[in-house]
Each structure stands twice: as structure tokens, then as C-alpha cells.
Design a protein around this motif. Sequence first.
Motif, PDB file in Angstrom:
ATOM      1  N   LYS A 114       0.804  -1.362  -0.062  1.00  0.00           N
ATOM      2  CA  LYS A 114       0.049   0.063  -0.055  1.00  0.00           C
ATOM      3  C   LYS A 114       0.814   1.268  -0.096  1.00  0.00           C
ATOM      4  CE  LYS A 114      -3.717  -2.366   2.701  1.00  0.00           C
ATOM      5  NZ  LYS A 114      -4.441  -2.158   3.893  1.00  0.00           N
ATOM      6  N   VAL A 115       1.891   0.951   0.437  1.00  0.00           N
ATOM      7  CA  VAL A 115       3.022   2.321   0.607  1.00  0.00           C
ATOM      8  C   VAL A 115       4.174   2.430  -0.197  1.00  0.00           C
ATOM      9  CG1 VAL A 115       2.224   2.854   2.979  1.00  0.00           C
ATOM     10  CG2 VAL A 115       4.111   1.301   2.425  1.00  0.00           C
ATOM     11  N   MET A 116       4.072   1.345  -1.192  1.00  0.00           N
ATOM     12  CA  MET A 116       5.223   1.286  -2.103  1.00  0.00           C
ATOM     13  C   MET A 116       4.703   2.117  -3.527  1.00  0.00           C
ATOM     14  SD  MET A 116       6.380  -2.751  -1.758  1.00  0.00           S
ATOM     15  CE  MET A 116       7.452  -2.589  -3.166  1.00  0.00           C
ATOM     16  N   ASN A 117       5.600   2.480  -4.263  1.00  0.00           N
ATOM     17  CA  ASN A 117       5.632   3.141  -5.536  1.00  0.00           C
ATOM     18  C   ASN A 117       5.091   1.731  -6.469  1.00  0.00           C
ATOM     19  OD1 ASN A 117       5.754   4.102  -8.301  1.00  0.00           O
ATOM     20  ND2 ASN A 117       7.476   5.409  -7.884  1.00  0.00           N
ATOM     21  N   PRO A 118       3.806   2.080  -7.097  1.00  0.00           N
ATOM     22  CA  PRO A 118       3.526   0.708  -7.863  1.00  0.00           C
ATOM     23  C   PRO A 118       4.158   0.670  -9.239  1.00  0.00           C
ATOM     24  CG  PRO A 118       2.001   2.809  -8.292  1.00  0.00           C
ATOM     25  CD  PRO A 118       2.847   3.021  -7.059  1.00  0.00           C
ATOM     26  N   ASN A 119       4.978   1.601  -9.628  1.00  0.00           N
ATOM     27  CA  ASN A 119       6.061   1.167 -10.885  1.00  0.00           C
ATOM     28  C   ASN A 119       7.221   1.664 -10.323  1.00  0.00           C
ATOM     29  OD1 ASN A 119       3.819   0.735 -12.981  1.00  0.00           O
ATOM     30  ND2 ASN A 119       3.170   2.756 -12.029  1.00  0.00           N
ATOM     31  N   ASN A 120       7.925   0.872  -9.422  1.00  0.00           N
ATOM     32  CA  ASN A 120       9.168   1.199  -8.530  1.00  0.00           C
ATOM     33  C   ASN A 120      10.379   0.848  -9.269  1.00  0.00           C
ATOM     34  OD1 ASN A 120       8.580  -1.527  -8.085  1.00  0.00           O
ATOM     35  ND2 ASN A 120       8.996  -1.352  -5.844  1.00  0.00           N
ATOM     36  N   ILE A 121      10.297  -0.224 -10.062  1.00  0.00           N
ATOM     37  CA  ILE A 121      11.599  -0.765 -10.606  1.00  0.00           C
ATOM     38  C   ILE A 121      11.455  -0.621 -12.142  1.00  0.00           C
ATOM     39  CG2 ILE A 121      13.371  -3.074 -10.954  1.00  0.00           C
ATOM     40  CD1 ILE A 121      11.998  -3.840  -8.474  1.00  0.00           C
ATOM     41  N   SER A 122      12.444  -0.139 -12.978  1.00  0.00           N
ATOM     42  CA  SER A 122      12.269   0.348 -14.216  1.00  0.00           C
ATOM     43  C   SER A 122      12.245  -1.194 -15.040  1.00  0.00           C
ATOM     44  CB  SER A 122      13.389   0.768 -14.644  1.00  0.00           C
ATOM     45  OG  SER A 122      14.920   0.089 -14.667  1.00  0.00           O
ATOM     46  N   VAL A 123      11.783  -1.109 -16.304  1.00  0.00           N
ATOM     47  CA  VAL A 123      11.837  -2.057 -17.013  1.00  0.00           C
ATOM     48  C   VAL A 123      13.030  -2.616 -17.235  1.00  0.00           C
ATOM     49  CG1 VAL A 123      11.448  -2.508 -19.719  1.00  0.00           C
ATOM     50  CG2 VAL A 123       9.788  -1.237 -18.684  1.00  0.00           C
ATOM     51  N   ALA A 124      14.064  -1.727 -17.704  1.00  0.00           N
ATOM     52  CA  ALA A 124      15.549  -2.284 -17.620  1.00  0.00           C
ATOM     53  C   ALA A 124      15.960  -2.846 -16.255  1.00  0.00           C
ATOM     54  CB  ALA A 124      16.561  -1.052 -18.061  1.00  0.00           C
ATOM     55  N   GLY A 125      15.642  -2.519 -15.215  1.00  0.00           N
ATOM     56  CA  GLY A 125      16.079  -2.997 -14.126  1.00  0.00           C
ATOM     57  C   GLY A 125      15.508  -4.539 -13.724  1.00  0.00           C
ATOM     58  N   GLN A 126      14.267  -4.664 -14.166  1.00  0.00           N
ATOM     59  CA  GLN A 126      13.698  -5.781 -13.975  1.00  0.00           C
ATOM     60  C   GLN A 126      14.156  -6.869 -14.890  1.00  0.00           C
ATOM     61  OE1 GLN A 126       9.246  -6.160 -13.324  1.00  0.00           O
ATOM     62  NE2 GLN A 126       9.198  -3.988 -13.135  1.00  0.00           N
ATOM     63  N   ALA A 127      14.587  -6.527 -16.077  1.00  0.00           N
ATOM     64  CA  ALA A 127      15.167  -7.440 -17.164  1.00  0.00           C
ATOM     65  C   ALA A 127      16.529  -7.685 -16.668  1.00  0.00           C
ATOM     66  CB  ALA A 127      15.239  -6.626 -18.522  1.00  0.00           C
ATOM     67  N   ALA A 128      17.282  -6.830 -16.124  1.00  0.00           N
ATOM     68  CA  ALA A 128      18.729  -7.170 -15.834  1.00  0.00           C
ATOM     69  C   ALA A 128      18.676  -7.999 -14.672  1.00  0.00           C
ATOM     70  CB  ALA A 128      19.481  -5.795 -15.407  1.00  0.00           C
ATOM     71  N   ALA A 129      17.912  -7.675 -13.612  1.00  0.00           N
ATOM     72  CA  ALA A 129      17.906  -8.826 -12.745  1.00  0.00           C
ATOM     73  C   ALA A 129      17.380 -10.197 -12.869  1.00  0.00           C
ATOM     74  CB  ALA A 129      17.009  -8.119 -11.315  1.00  0.00           C
ATOM     75  N   SER A 130      16.424 -10.242 -13.622  1.00  0.00           N
ATOM     76  CA  SER A 130      15.871 -11.585 -14.074  1.00  0.00           C
ATOM     77  C   SER A 130      17.105 -12.291 -14.741  1.00  0.00           C
ATOM     78  CB  SER A 130      14.679 -11.495 -15.043  1.00  0.00           C
ATOM     79  OG  SER A 130      13.627 -10.676 -14.282  1.00  0.00           O
ATOM     80  N   ALA A 131      17.933 -11.555 -15.687  1.00  0.00           N
ATOM     81  CA  ALA A 131      19.042 -12.383 -16.741  1.00  0.00           C
ATOM     82  C   ALA A 131      20.090 -12.602 -15.594  1.00  0.00           C
ATOM     83  CB  ALA A 131      19.300 -11.388 -17.505  1.00  0.00           C
ATOM     84  N   ALA A 132      20.333 -11.801 -14.745  1.00  0.00           N
ATOM     85  CA  ALA A 132      21.360 -11.964 -13.931  1.00  0.00           C
ATOM     86  C   ALA A 132      21.265 -13.177 -12.893  1.00  0.00           C
ATOM     87  CB  ALA A 132      21.478 -10.932 -12.716  1.00  0.00           C
ATOM     88  N   LEU A 133      20.019 -13.577 -12.681  1.00  0.00           N
ATOM     89  CA  LEU A 133      19.837 -14.839 -11.886  1.00  0.00           C
ATOM     90  C   LEU A 133      20.010 -16.136 -12.892  1.00  0.00           C
ATOM     91  CD1 LEU A 133      16.366 -13.889 -10.416  1.00  0.00           C
ATOM     92  CD2 LEU A 133      18.717 -14.266  -9.268  1.00  0.00           C
ATOM     93  N   LYS A 134      20.113 -15.966 -14.037  1.00  0.00           N
ATOM     94  CA  LYS A 134      20.643 -17.116 -14.985  1.00  0.00           C
ATOM     95  C   LYS A 134      21.834 -17.306 -15.152  1.00  0.00           C
ATOM     96  CE  LYS A 134      16.505 -16.193 -18.029  1.00  0.00           C
ATOM     97  NZ  LYS A 134      15.868 -15.739 -19.360  1.00  0.00           N
ATOM     98  N   ASP A 135      22.648 -16.455 -14.612  1.00  0.00           N
ATOM     99  CA  ASP A 135      24.359 -16.564 -14.534  1.00  0.00           C
ATOM    100  C   ASP A 135      24.761 -16.787 -13.188  1.00  0.00           C
ATOM    101  OD1 ASP A 135      26.719 -16.473 -15.482  1.00  0.00           O
ATOM    102  OD2 ASP A 135      26.785 -14.722 -16.734  1.00  0.00           O
ATOM    103  N   HIS A 136      24.128 -17.758 -12.675  1.00  0.00           N
ATOM    104  CA  HIS A 136      24.726 -17.988 -11.396  1.00  0.00           C
ATOM    105  C   HIS A 136      26.148 -18.311 -11.202  1.00  0.00           C
ATOM    106  CE1 HIS A 136      24.225 -19.376  -6.993  1.00  0.00           C
ATOM    107  NE2 HIS A 136      24.986 -20.392  -7.535  1.00  0.00           N
TER     108      HIS A 136
END
Length: 360
Positions: A240-262
Motif C-alpha cells: 500500500k505504501v510502495m510506488n506501484p511502478n518502482n523498478i524500471s523495465v531495464a532493472g527488472q530485465a537485468a535482474a531476471s537475466a542475472a539470476l540465469k548466470d549463477h
Amino acid sequence: MIRPVRHIAAMTPYALAELNAPIGKRLVSLSQNESLQPPSPLAIAAAADALASAQLYPDPDWTALRIALGTTHDIAPSDILCGNGSMELIASLTLAFANPQNAVLAPANAYPFFKTAAQLAQARFDTAPEKHGQVSVDALLAAVRADTRIVFVANPGNPTGTRISRPELLRLREGLRADIMLVIDEAYGEFADHLDEPMFDLVKRGDVVVLRTFSKAYGLAGMRVGWGVFPAQIAEHVRKVMNPNNISVAGQAAASAALKDHAYMRATCLRTATERDRFISDLRAAGFDVADSFTNFALIRFGNADAAKCADNALRAEGVFLRAQGGAGLPDCLRVTIGDPDDMNLTAALLKRWKEGENT
């Protein structure tokens, strides 16, 4: 005159790193605990590709990222919230669950943003003494008051670099009242994962939150992606108190991809730990007091606050910036991020030269 609300006016701004190197000196920034390596090539490529859809708002539910995190850590994606760095999650937790009639408790030498978050919520901020930079469960339990609502513990700790074991954290949780939330901030958790003491399972109790970030081991500090595992009844109100669009498109994509390169992330942690331990050993051999660390930084203790300030000035004169720790209750300490080996060699050499000058 337009005046701010009283509790904001009374706050001290969060202390940021000073990074102004003297004219003619190369800046060596070892003050912000950034990764010594860039992000995984997979993360860089994913972020670049994501820019093609930057005209669109980011996914407010972080769907792909939550699925990737759930797969990586064997966690239900629905139990995960993602923030604009873990700082947003810390602030949102406090705003949602503390108020002027409550208190927030943390170890005395804890991450200073815990205090900032308490101030935002107008909650009293209490601290419990540490023993030689080590969190004391007994001291925390003794510091609990009738109005305590949240206990923050960073593990491994920032700026101390020390950690407490899973059994001790379990003892802390068992010793707290049921109406007190325990928040375990594992911003440096990947550097201690080899010890095999995971804490995510505690969230099932309903009174524990565990936070992590992509800023450190994954080298994505500039993308601002934090995450945590939350009980459903806590997550509901935090959102309820978080920004509903808090992480950028690029940030979400980068983090998701980083998890694939353990393998890349683990190699970064190993390289960091190797350089950290070498640097600590080098300084100890020269007579410095440096604690063991389970993070990507080391804490150097000097004889007193004046000595720490003097050493800091000597380093800054050569363009090398560490982080003073007065704000964490350690005015006699400087924290040094583990960086490129050449920069670490330079830092060690300058500290040794300063020490020799102090002793002549």
C-alpha cells in the motif's frame, strides 16, 4: 515561508558518500560497497534489449523477476516483493507497521538507514549494544520495550562485516513477542551463502521478513533492484505504501537475466572474498586492527576518532575515498569496499605510509 512537517524538519539528511577527488588525482571510490566487477553480460544485454519498450510502464507485479527468484531460491513467487533497492522495502515496512506510539530496535552499529526509516514513521529508534562489532542477541532482547514493534538485524552486518549464526537468529526470534516483526536484512547474503544457513524458511512463521538486493553480489547497484520474502499478511500492507511502478523495465530485465548466470555471481563473490582476505591480512601484518568480514568490504579500527579522521584525510589527499562510520556509532573506524587489486594495493600502501608517519 513554506515549512515542512515537524518530524521531517528535525531529521538529518541521510549521509551520502563524498567523492570529490583533489585536482590532478584519480578518484578511487572504495566507499559505497559497489561490486568490483560489472554485471553479468547476460544482465547487460537484457537491460539493453529492454530499452526498446521503455515507452511502457514496468510490470508492477515484477512477474518474470519473481518467477526467476522463486526458481533460484525455491520460494513461492507470491511470497516475494521487489523494491527500488532494499531501501524502499525497509522504509515501506516501517511506514506500514510503526508509528509515533511505537519503537524500532536495531543493533547499535547497524545500517544507518534503519534509523532513517524509523524517523520517517515518527517511531522512536532504540539500539542495543554490540560486542566488538558483533550483534548480541541477549542485548537485543534486553532492549525490547512494551512499544517495540520492529527489530532490524542486518546479517552479515553493515558496516561491521560480521554475522550471527542461524541458531542465534532463531534464538532472537523465539525471544521476541509475537507482535514484534523481525526483519533480517541480507544485503550481503550471497557472500555468506557458502555457510549454508538460509533464513527464508522463517518467513512461514508469519512474523519474519528476509530482504536481499541485486546491488552487491550481482553488480546491479545502478539498477536499484531489491527484493524480499514476506508473510502474506505483512506484504498486503507494505504494498500500500510502495510506488506501484518502482523498478524500471531495464532493472527488472537485468535482474531476471542475472539470476540465469549463477556461475558469474559466484565467481564475483569468490574473487571478492579472495581479494578481501588478502587485503585484511596485509593490513593486519602492518599492525592495523581489521575484523573478519563476510561481505564485500572490511572495517578498519583506529585508536580513536581523531586517528580515523587523520587517516581518512591522508587517503583523500591522494584521491582514495573510504567511508567514515561515525553515523553508525563507530567514529574510530573506516570502511573500505573491496575493489580492483591495484586500488587495494594503493590503499594499503597509503595506510602503511600514514601509520609510519604517525609513529615517527
